[in-house]
Motif scaffolding. Structure first.
Motif, PDB file in Angstrom:
ATOM      1  N   LYS A 205       0.647  -1.464  -0.160  1.00  0.00           N
ATOM      2  CA  LYS A 205       0.269   0.394  -0.151  1.00  0.00           C
ATOM      3  C   LYS A 205       0.667   1.386  -0.062  1.00  0.00           C
ATOM      4  O   LYS A 205       0.704   2.369   0.950  1.00  0.00           O
ATOM      5  N   GLU A 206       2.050   1.323  -0.650  1.00  0.00           N
ATOM      6  CA  GLU A 206       2.940   2.677  -0.805  1.00  0.00           C
ATOM      7  C   GLU A 206       3.801   2.407  -2.049  1.00  0.00           C
ATOM      8  O   GLU A 206       2.941   1.590  -2.897  1.00  0.00           O
ATOM      9  N   LEU A 207       3.689   4.018  -2.391  1.00  0.00           N
ATOM     10  CA  LEU A 207       4.146   4.459  -4.085  1.00  0.00           C
ATOM     11  C   LEU A 207       5.216   4.219  -4.098  1.00  0.00           C
ATOM     12  O   LEU A 207       6.284   3.910  -2.960  1.00  0.00           O
ATOM     13  N   ILE A 208       5.758   4.392  -5.403  1.00  0.00           N
ATOM     14  CA  ILE A 208       7.708   3.548  -5.632  1.00  0.00           C
ATOM     15  C   ILE A 208       7.629   4.334  -6.229  1.00  0.00           C
ATOM     16  O   ILE A 208       7.470   5.372  -7.384  1.00  0.00           O
ATOM     17  N   LEU A 209       9.555   5.456  -5.209  1.00  0.00           N
ATOM     18  CA  LEU A 209       9.445   6.466  -5.977  1.00  0.00           C
ATOM     19  C   LEU A 209      10.799   5.902  -6.763  1.00  0.00           C
ATOM     20  O   LEU A 209      12.004   5.534  -6.478  1.00  0.00           O
ATOM     21  N   LYS A 210      11.352   6.293  -8.437  1.00  0.00           N
ATOM     22  CA  LYS A 210      12.442   5.578  -8.917  1.00  0.00           C
ATOM     23  C   LYS A 210      12.942   6.721  -9.687  1.00  0.00           C
ATOM     24  O   LYS A 210      13.258   8.093  -8.948  1.00  0.00           O
ATOM     25  N   ARG A 211      14.558   6.223 -10.026  1.00  0.00           N
ATOM     26  CA  ARG A 211      15.489   6.987 -10.419  1.00  0.00           C
ATOM     27  C   ARG A 211      16.027   7.262  -9.494  1.00  0.00           C
ATOM     28  O   ARG A 211      15.921   8.667 -10.591  1.00  0.00           O
ATOM     29  N   ILE A 212      16.131   7.454  -8.881  1.00  0.00           N
ATOM     30  CA  ILE A 212      16.760   8.181  -7.957  1.00  0.00           C
ATOM     31  C   ILE A 212      18.681   8.104  -8.491  1.00  0.00           C
ATOM     32  O   ILE A 212      19.164   7.156  -8.513  1.00  0.00           O
ATOM     33  N   ASP A 213      19.162   9.195  -8.094  1.00  0.00           N
ATOM     34  CA  ASP A 213      20.960   9.112  -8.117  1.00  0.00           C
ATOM     35  C   ASP A 213      21.416   8.169  -7.226  1.00  0.00           C
ATOM     36  O   ASP A 213      20.957   8.596  -5.902  1.00  0.00           O
ATOM     37  N   SER A 214      22.332   7.280  -7.829  1.00  0.00           N
ATOM     38  CA  SER A 214      22.771   6.539  -6.568  1.00  0.00           C
ATOM     39  C   SER A 214      24.018   7.466  -5.441  1.00  0.00           C
ATOM     40  O   SER A 214      23.897   6.622  -4.310  1.00  0.00           O
ATOM     41  N   ASP A 215      24.272   8.681  -6.046  1.00  0.00           N
ATOM     42  CA  ASP A 215      25.060   8.971  -5.270  1.00  0.00           C
ATOM     43  C   ASP A 215      24.484   9.677  -4.414  1.00  0.00           C
ATOM     44  O   ASP A 215      24.712  10.195  -3.079  1.00  0.00           O
ATOM     45  N   PHE A 216      22.874  10.251  -3.884  1.00  0.00           N
ATOM     46  CA  PHE A 216      22.482  10.645  -2.616  1.00  0.00           C
ATOM     47  C   PHE A 216      22.309   9.580  -2.219  1.00  0.00           C
ATOM     48  O   PHE A 216      21.714   8.747  -1.942  1.00  0.00           O
ATOM     49  N   ASP A 249      16.387  -3.123 -10.470  1.00  0.00           N
ATOM     50  CA  ASP A 249      17.248  -3.997 -10.677  1.00  0.00           C
ATOM     51  C   ASP A 249      18.297  -4.236 -11.152  1.00  0.00           C
ATOM     52  O   ASP A 249      18.858  -5.349 -11.633  1.00  0.00           O
ATOM     53  N   TYR A 250      18.798  -3.366 -11.503  1.00  0.00           N
ATOM     54  CA  TYR A 250      20.157  -3.270 -12.227  1.00  0.00           C
ATOM     55  C   TYR A 250      21.102  -3.233 -11.044  1.00  0.00           C
ATOM     56  O   TYR A 250      22.138  -3.176 -11.908  1.00  0.00           O
ATOM     57  N   GLY A 251      20.500  -1.728 -10.148  1.00  0.00           N
ATOM     58  CA  GLY A 251      21.990  -1.815  -9.110  1.00  0.00           C
ATOM     59  C   GLY A 251      22.514  -0.119  -9.803  1.00  0.00           C
ATOM     60  O   GLY A 251      23.484   0.437  -9.046  1.00  0.00           O
ATOM     61  N   LEU A 252      21.663   0.430 -10.790  1.00  0.00           N
ATOM     62  CA  LEU A 252      22.461   1.659 -11.499  1.00  0.00           C
ATOM     63  C   LEU A 252      21.721   2.644 -10.140  1.00  0.00           C
ATOM     64  O   LEU A 252      22.710   3.296  -9.719  1.00  0.00           O
ATOM     65  N   THR A 253      20.481   3.471  -9.911  1.00  0.00           N
ATOM     66  CA  THR A 253      19.482   4.224  -9.373  1.00  0.00           C
ATOM     67  C   THR A 253      19.387   3.315  -8.204  1.00  0.00           C
ATOM     68  O   THR A 253      19.153   2.276  -8.343  1.00  0.00           O
ATOM     69  N   LYS A 254      18.673   4.595  -7.652  1.00  0.00           N
ATOM     70  CA  LYS A 254      18.012   3.994  -6.462  1.00  0.00           C
ATOM     71  C   LYS A 254      16.712   3.824  -6.593  1.00  0.00           C
ATOM     72  O   LYS A 254      16.355   4.392  -7.386  1.00  0.00           O
ATOM     73  N   LEU A 255      15.835   3.526  -5.259  1.00  0.00           N
ATOM     74  CA  LEU A 255      13.793   3.239  -5.375  1.00  0.00           C
ATOM     75  C   LEU A 255      13.502   3.705  -3.524  1.00  0.00           C
ATOM     76  O   LEU A 255      15.137   2.475  -2.939  1.00  0.00           O
ATOM     77  N   ALA A 256      12.478   3.874  -3.578  1.00  0.00           N
ATOM     78  CA  ALA A 256      12.748   3.878  -1.999  1.00  0.00           C
ATOM     79  C   ALA A 256      10.929   4.018  -2.425  1.00  0.00           C
ATOM     80  O   ALA A 256       9.591   4.405  -3.251  1.00  0.00           O
ATOM     81  N   TYR A 257      10.155   3.494  -1.437  1.00  0.00           N
ATOM     82  CA  TYR A 257       8.992   2.861  -0.975  1.00  0.00           C
ATOM     83  C   TYR A 257       8.737   4.470  -0.524  1.00  0.00           C
ATOM     84  O   TYR A 257       9.196   4.375   1.016  1.00  0.00           O
ATOM     85  N   ILE A 258       7.329   4.409  -0.694  1.00  0.00           N
ATOM     86  CA  ILE A 258       6.682   5.863  -0.129  1.00  0.00           C
ATOM     87  C   ILE A 258       5.605   5.123   0.425  1.00  0.00           C
ATOM     88  O   ILE A 258       5.120   5.457  -0.069  1.00  0.00           O
ATOM     89  N   LYS A 259       5.115   5.993   2.026  1.00  0.00           N
ATOM     90  CA  LYS A 259       3.627   6.042   2.579  1.00  0.00           C
ATOM     91  C   LYS A 259       3.018   6.921   2.044  1.00  0.00           C
ATOM     92  O   LYS A 259       3.259   8.194   2.823  1.00  0.00           O
ATOM     93  N   PRO A 260       2.159   7.215   1.562  1.00  0.00           N
ATOM     94  CA  PRO A 260       0.945   8.050   0.788  1.00  0.00           C
ATOM     95  C   PRO A 260       0.748   8.907   2.137  1.00  0.00           C
ATOM     96  O   PRO A 260       0.317   8.360   3.431  1.00  0.00           O
ATOM     97  N   ALA A 261       0.196  10.297   2.187  1.00  0.00           N
ATOM     98  CA  ALA A 261       0.288  11.055   3.201  1.00  0.00           C
ATOM     99  C   ALA A 261      -1.157  10.900   3.082  1.00  0.00           C
ATOM    100  O   ALA A 261      -1.852  11.465   4.391  1.00  0.00           O
ATOM    101  N   ALA A 262      -1.903  10.887   2.320  1.00  0.00           N
ATOM    102  CA  ALA A 262      -3.631  11.388   1.803  1.00  0.00           C
ATOM    103  C   ALA A 262      -3.369   9.668   2.200  1.00  0.00           C
ATOM    104  O   ALA A 262      -3.159   8.706   1.617  1.00  0.00           O
TER     105      ALA A 262
END
Length: 300
Positions: A205-216, A249-262
């Protein structure tokens, strides 16, 4: 004869003492008016006090005025120094405003990414086949509602308009399984970390935030808001909170699971962000028709 004079002095002393005691007793009585001798004495004493007090007050006033002048001089110096600092600060502000305007002219961006007119609406129905994905509100084209306008609650972002009629509008929620539904998002901490909301995990029951630069370095508990860069959602609308960070899946970028505020399952009243922005090319999401008021950079 000497004894007579001695007795006379004693008698005069006794009479004087008696008279003095009588005057004291008379003066100690409760009276509304002073006697004539008392009035005379008080007036003479008051005149003498005035004669000596006025010059004293004048001299004291002169010294006080000199001290005030010295204090005023010092305060004036401090105020002048502060005015000089203020003038320098004002000049810096003017320079920053001019620079900001030049930058806006360069990117051809005259509108604030946060600016929108809120339109209140009530949920009147939900799609029975896709309960968690679409809902219908009681505002439509006659109220200025158009396709791709962002929709939110007081808690946070919930979706966008995908269909309008003169009196109603259909909203597609962020919990949709539409693979082309994207939202440009940002995590603001010491620095801005950008990514895209792409997908919804039904089990979590969470959103998926993708394409996060791995340096962050993205941490659990950080707030996620709209970035305003996609052209649909105004900047700064709360999306949710990071619950877990991992790699793709490719280990190039990060992804995060986001609990919706609404809360997507309990929606009675919503807010539509009525905006008028230039159409974009849809590079952040699937292409849409060019005549839409909003660009399709944030999704479908």
């Amino acid at each position: 004869m000497p004894q007579f004079f001695s007795n006379k002095r004693l008698i005069l002393l006794l009479v004087g003492m008696i008279f003095l005691v009588a005057l004291i007793s008379f003066s100690l009585r409760d009276r509304n008016h002073a006697s004539m001798p008392e009035q005379l004495i008080k007036d003479v004493v008051g005149l003498g006090q005035s004669f000596f007090s006025k010059p004293t007050q004048y001299v004291t006033g002169v010294f006080n005025n000199v001290e005030s002048l010295l204090n005023t001089y010092d305060e004036n110096k401090r105020l002048k120094a502060r005015l000089e600092d203020y003038a320098s600060l004002q000049a810096d502000v003017n320079d920053l405003e001019n620079e900001n305007q030049k930058l806006r002219d360069i990117v051809d961006k005259e509108e604030n990414l946060r600016a929108y007119d809120p339109v209140q609406a009530t949920v009147i129905a939900r799609n029975p086949d896709q309960w968690e994905e679409k809902l219908i509100i009681d505002k439509g084209e006659l109220q200025g509602i158009k396709v791709n306008m962002a929709v939110m609650t007081s808690q946070g972002l919930i979706g966008k308009v995908i269909l309008t009629t003169p009196y109603t509008s259909t909203i597609e929620l962020l919990s949709t399984q539409n693979p082309n539904y994207r939202v440009s998002a940002v995590i603001s901490d010491k620095e801005e970390i950008f990514g895209l909301i792409e997908g919804y995990d039904e089990k979590r029951k969470e959103l998926i935030l993708k394409r996060i630069d791995s340096d962050f370095d993205v941490k659990k508990g950080q707030k996620v808001t709209t970035s305003g860069l996609g052209g649909i959602f105004p900047k700064g609308i709360l999306i949710g909170e990071v619950t877990e960070v991992t790699t793709d899946d490719y280990g190039l970028t990060k992804l995060a699971y986001i609990k919706p505020a609404a809360n997507f399952s309990i929606l009675d009243h919503v807010i539509i962000s009525k905006r008028s922005m230039s159409t974009i090319d849809g590079t952040d999401g699937e292409n849409t028709e060019r005549d839409l008021t909003e660009g399709a950079g944030d999704g479908s």
